[in-house]
Design a protein around this motif. Structure first.
Motif, PDB file in Angstrom:
ATOM      1  N   LEU A   1       0.820  -1.214   0.000  1.00 12.17           N
ATOM      2  CA  LEU A   1       0.000   0.000   0.000  1.00 12.17           C
ATOM      3  C   LEU A   1       0.852   1.261   0.000  1.00 12.17           C
ATOM      4  N   LYS A   2       2.059   1.148   0.542  1.00 14.39           N
ATOM      5  CA  LYS A   2       2.945   2.309   0.540  1.00 14.39           C
ATOM      6  C   LYS A   2       3.254   2.775  -0.875  1.00 14.39           C
TER       7      LYS A   2
ATOM      8  N   SER B   1      -1.256   3.998  -3.051  1.00 17.94           N
ATOM      9  CA  SER B   1      -2.337   4.437  -2.187  1.00 17.94           C
ATOM     10  C   SER B   1      -3.671   4.518  -2.918  1.00 17.94           C
TER      11      SER B   1
ATOM     12  N   MET C   1      -6.829   5.861   7.983  1.00 15.83           N
ATOM     13  CA  MET C   1      -5.600   5.235   7.459  1.00 15.83           C
ATOM     14  C   MET C   1      -4.525   5.267   8.526  1.00 15.83           C
ATOM     15  N   SER C   2      -3.778   4.177   8.630  1.00 16.62           N
ATOM     16  CA  SER C   2      -2.741   4.101   9.660  1.00 16.62           C
ATOM     17  C   SER C   2      -1.568   4.997   9.309  1.00 16.62           C
TER      18      SER C   2
ATOM     19  N   SER D   1       1.465   4.290   9.379  1.00 15.12           N
ATOM     20  CA  SER D   1       2.484   3.519   8.654  1.00 15.12           C
ATOM     21  C   SER D   1       2.171   3.387   7.168  1.00 15.12           C
ATOM     22  N   LYS D   2       0.943   3.720   6.789  1.00 16.28           N
ATOM     23  CA  LYS D   2       0.472   3.643   5.400  1.00 16.28           C
ATOM     24  C   LYS D   2       0.463   2.225   4.852  1.00 16.28           C
TER      25      LYS D   2
ATOM     26  N   PHE E   1      -5.506   0.361   6.179  1.00 19.61           N
ATOM     27  CA  PHE E   1      -6.559   1.344   6.399  1.00 19.61           C
ATOM     28  C   PHE E   1      -7.815   0.625   6.858  1.00 19.61           C
TER      29      PHE E   1
END
Length: 459
Positions: A397-398, A401, A423-424, A426-427, A430
């Protein structure tokens, strides 16, 4: 050296115990074998650990669950279970059963000390039986009891924490030859005063993880009754696939949302030493399972989607809330005073929402409201019950997005409303909150849109 832990379903009867002996024989590196108490099977509806707890509480454990099993019923079930194991495996039983009966009938401990002692006996006697059967099967094996080698816990008794000197004790006593193996009962240890204490339920996972860390094992294998960690709950999505590999962080995020594969604390020291963990199926030993690593190359955007049901949202409204220094800290302090765990804190200038487990509000919500009103003087408090939090996880996910856009679009196209999005930092995950009565439909929609092969590849 590999450390292998076999859970209750893997040691629940003689058929399963014979399987674990075959598994141990297949790999000479499997030298440290941690075993649980027997789980429930076709002949025994309740776990032995629950029968032991019922015995320790004079029958109140099952009574509180409205299960009609008396203290005497539990005693008889325990003796019957271990008698059957000895008979079915063809090992001498008199010494084992005499010792078990004596300990259950003549325990002088009180309160938590008594509970811890009784709870520990499930693993203790199962390890003795399994060790004897392994010797009978030709393995060079010895039994290593926590009270003998010094698996030291603090004196909380029923929720003991491993003490640092345990690691030196393990290194000192677990000096094994190439063909030598040891069987260790999980879940319990001893205090500095040599009194029995247990860890939290599922503590055999902890025993295995701590032994792997102390011995700097090449692998910690956690054997259970599932092929590994599934990308989504197979009870909702029958075609769900096993995740071949994921990081400790990814598993942590999934396990906090209902992926109860094994005790997360068992991973902490393995993570620290970068010891890989493999989750495998005792009933399908050729399957590779799921490998959990400190680091991996992301090949997909998502590894899994988890769902946590029975959540509630407490929405606080107050003008200028965002400018009031210490407001959030005081609010979380109030929740802590009521022993309520909190999740996710979506905020705005005049609004703050706290997600909690709905069960924690039972018997607390009225007084919780009063305390918040008294100390923080909000304009309004709105509580929404019966929510599900769906969490999508993946280190990929990083790099992409836009998966978030795909998720929201999929819900919109299927007319599925959501109550919350977060969304966290840390990306890599979510969270989407939906009404629980449509949560399975939402989960299916997100799975089909985001976790199929064509949609989930990092290209």
């Amino acid at each position: 050296m590999k450390v292998c832990k076999f859970g209750g379903s893997s040691v629940k009867n003689s058929t399963q115990i014979k399987k674990i002996v075959d598994i141990v024989k297949r790999d000479e590196k499997r030298q440290v074998i941690v075993v649980s108490a027997p789980g429930r099977d076709d002949d025994f509806d309740e776990k032995i650990t629950d029968h032991l707890l019922n015995l320790a509480t004079e029958g109140n454990h099952f009574l509180e669950q409205k299960i009609e099993i008396s203290k005497d019923d539990s005693f008889n079930a325990i003796i019957k279970k271990y008698t059957k194991l000895c008979d079915d495996l063809g090992i001498a039983k008199k010494k084992i059963l005499d010792s078990l009966e004596n300990e259950l009938n003549n325990c002088d401990f009180k309160d938590d000390k008594k509970t811890a002692f009784f709870l520990s006996r499930g693993e203790h006697y199962n390890a003795k039986i399994i060790s004897d059967y392994m010797k009978k099967s030709g393995l060079n094996v010895k039994l290593m009891l926590p009270e003998e080698f010094g698996f030291i816990l603090d004196d909380t008794y029923t929720d003991g924490k491993v003490q640092a000197k345990t690691y030196d004790n393990v290194k000192k006593h677990f000096v094994l030859k190439d063909n030598e193996k040891v069987v260790v009962p999980g879940f319990y240890g001893v205090t500095e005063k040599n009194e029995i204490a247990v860890m939290s339920r599922g503590g055999s996972d902890l025993t295995g993880g701590e032994l792997a860390y102390a011995l700097d094992a090449s692998m910690y294998e956690n054997w259970t009754d599932t092929n590994g960690v599934y990308e989504v709950d197979p009870r909702v999505i029958p075609d769900a696939k096993v995740i071949p590999r994921l990081t400790f962080k990814e598993l942590r995020l999934l396990s906090s949302k209902g992926f109860n594969v094994f005790h997360f604390n068992a991973m902490l020291n393995c993570k620290k030493s970068k010891i890989p963990i493999r989750v495998r199926n005792t009933n399908n030993p050729t399957n590779k399972g799921t490998l959990i690593l400190s680091e991996r190359v992301p090949m997909e955007k998502l590894v899994g989607v988890a769902k946590l049901d029975n959540m509630a949202s407490i929405h606080i409204q107050k003008d200028m809330l965002g400018e009031e220094i210490g407001f959030t800290a005081e609010l979380l302090k109030i929740f802590g005073e009521f022993h309520i765990n909190t999740y996710h804190y979506p905020t705005d200038k005049d609004d703050l929402a706290i997600l909690v487990e709905q069960e924690d509000l039972k018997g607390n919500i009225n007084n919780l409201r009063r305390e918040i009103d008294k100390r923080l003087k909000p304009d309004n408090i709105i509580v929404t019950y019966s929510l599900s939090v769906i969490t999508l996880v993946g280190i990929g996910l990083k790099e992409d997005s836009f998966t978030i856009v795909d998720a929201i679009t999929a819900l919109k196209e299927n007319n599925i409303a959501f109550e919350m999005f977060d969304m966290s930092p840390s990306k890599i995950s979510f969270h989407i909150g939906v009404s629980q009565n449509i949560s399975d439909i939402a989960l299916e929609t997100l799975y089909e849109k985001l976790l199929t092969k064509d949609n989930n590849c990092i290209c």
